[in-house]
Design an enzyme around this catalytic site. Structure first.
Site, PDB file in Angstrom:
ATOM      1  N   GLU A  13       0.837  -1.206   0.000  1.00 37.61           N
ATOM      2  CA  GLU A  13       0.000   0.000   0.000  1.00 37.61           C
ATOM      3  C   GLU A  13       0.872   1.257   0.000  1.00 37.61           C
ATOM      4  O   GLU A  13       0.468   2.308  -0.463  1.00 37.61           O
ATOM      5  CB  GLU A  13      -0.901   0.015   1.243  1.00 37.61           C
ATOM      6  N   GLY A  79     -12.176  -4.837   4.299  1.00 36.83           N
ATOM      7  CA  GLY A  79     -13.214  -5.732   3.805  1.00 36.83           C
ATOM      8  C   GLY A  79     -14.553  -4.997   3.824  1.00 36.83           C
ATOM      9  O   GLY A  79     -14.868  -4.328   4.809  1.00 36.83           O
ATOM     10  N   MET A 186      -8.102  -3.755  10.448  1.00 37.46           N
ATOM     11  CA  MET A 186      -7.437  -4.243  11.648  1.00 37.46           C
ATOM     12  C   MET A 186      -6.611  -3.180  12.396  1.00 37.46           C
ATOM     13  O   MET A 186      -5.838  -3.542  13.279  1.00 37.46           O
ATOM     14  CB  MET A 186      -6.568  -5.459  11.277  1.00 37.46           C
ATOM     15  N   GLU A 187      -6.750  -1.916  12.031  1.00 35.10           N
ATOM     16  CA  GLU A 187      -5.897  -0.896  12.666  1.00 35.10           C
ATOM     17  C   GLU A 187      -6.599   0.401  13.056  1.00 35.10           C
ATOM     18  O   GLU A 187      -6.226   1.045  14.051  1.00 35.10           O
ATOM     19  CB  GLU A 187      -4.730  -0.508  11.717  1.00 35.10           C
ATOM     20  N   ASP A 210     -11.962  -6.718  -0.565  1.00 37.06           N
ATOM     21  CA  ASP A 210     -12.687  -8.000  -0.505  1.00 37.06           C
ATOM     22  C   ASP A 210     -13.985  -7.739   0.247  1.00 37.06           C
ATOM     23  O   ASP A 210     -14.162  -6.657   0.809  1.00 37.06           O
ATOM     24  CB  ASP A 210     -11.843  -9.053   0.236  1.00 37.06           C
TER      25      ASP A 210
HETATM   26  N1  ADE Z   1      -8.512  -5.765   5.526  1.00 37.33           N
HETATM   27  C1  ADE Z   1      -8.880  -6.026   4.257  1.00 37.33           C
HETATM   28  N2  ADE Z   1      -9.803  -6.989   4.206  1.00 37.33           N
HETATM   29  C2  ADE Z   1     -10.032  -7.354   5.482  1.00 37.33           C
HETATM   30  C3  ADE Z   1     -10.869  -8.306   6.085  1.00 37.33           C
HETATM   31  N3  ADE Z   1     -11.650  -9.091   5.352  1.00 37.33           N
HETATM   32  N4  ADE Z   1     -10.841  -8.432   7.442  1.00 37.33           N
HETATM   33  C4  ADE Z   1     -10.049  -7.650   8.189  1.00 37.33           C
HETATM   34  N5  ADE Z   1      -9.218  -6.731   7.661  1.00 37.33           N
HETATM   35  C5  ADE Z   1      -9.213  -6.574   6.322  1.00 37.33           C
END
Ligand code: ADE
Length: 242
Positions: A13, A79, A186-187, A210
């Site tokens: 990234e 996500g 996640m951050e 995703d």
């Molecule tokens: N970052 C990108 N896709 C993710 C997902 N499915 N779960 C957690 N962090 C993500």
């Protein structure tokens, strides 16, 4: 002039941003590389948080204490969870929640103990700029299919969400009180909490890699490898021009 920290979770990234950095100066600190320089004429520090809330918090504190940044912007992938939030779309966060925070029954589910709140709101002014930059950035990418720009609640937790059942339950558990959760990563919530502690403006933009479903583990790496950096460059270029 305020120094802007541009925080990314993954090297893929960040890589395009480092290539564009003028007068790059790399400093190793707390086991991480911090890149000082100018981007589009503005003083910046580029940092890689790595993955997860603790790693993001460590990096944020270093940016504030050691590198004296005046504001933090996170660019990365997430996500998609919200209705109609799909791969290639962009989400600018209005606020964050930690979906894995649970000190119940001592504190209500999702509430961060002793903060008396479960959501950390992004800086309104910086977020307004990031929305404007993201809109312009998306247009400049001239994508073959139309990508949408969303704005709202983002959830963070120390878990890669890769199942339709899990993303469904996150959506219904967090979508209370009229707040629809748009994306999961996640951050961000950790950075938001650190910035709250220090009183520093924070904003975040996430491109959907995703749909946090049964194919997330396949879609995520493909998107990160081929596309994520292009989005980050476009958003940051337009933000720093404002
Ligand atoms: N970052 C990108 N896709 C993710 C997902 N499915 N779960 C957690 N962090 C993500």
């Amino acid at each position: 002039m305020t120094t802007t920290a541009i925080l990314s979770a993954l090297a893929e990234e960040q890589q395009g941003l480092i290539k564009l950095l003028e007068h790059p100066q790399k400093t190793r600190h707390a086991g991480r590389d911090f890149w000082r320089g100018r981007l589009h004429g503005q003083p910046v520090v580029l940092a890689l948080s790595r993955i997860g809330k603790v790693a993001a918090a460590t990096t944020s504190v270093a940016l504030i204490e050691r590198f004296k940044v005046g504001r933090i912007v996170f660019t990365g992938v997430a996500g998609g969870l919200g209705e109609g939030v799909t791969v290639g779309d962009v989400v600018v966060a209005s606020e964050f929640v930690q979906h894995d925070m649970d000190a119940s029954p001592i504190f209500p589910r999702y509430e961060v103990p002793l903060y008396d709140q479960s959501r950390f709101v992004c800086d309104k002014a910086l977020t307004a700029l990031l929305l404007q930059a993201s809109r312009a950035g998306l247009e400049s990418l001239a994508l073959p299919t139309k990508a949408l720009l969303h704005h709202g609640l983002v959830a963070s937790g120390d878990r890669f969400v890769s199942g339709a059942a899990e993303s469904r339950s996150l959506r219904s558990a967090l979508g209370l009180g009229g707040h629809e959760v748009l994306a999961v990563e996640m951050e961000g919530a950790a950075v938001a909490q650190v910035c709250f502690d220090y009183g520093l403006p924070f904003a975040a933009v996430r491109t959907i890699s995703d749909c946090a479903d049964d194919t997330a583990h396949v879609d995520f790496p493909a998107f990160v490898k081929d596309v994520a950096s292009l989005y980050a460059q476009a958003m940051v270029r337009h933000l720093l021009a404002l």
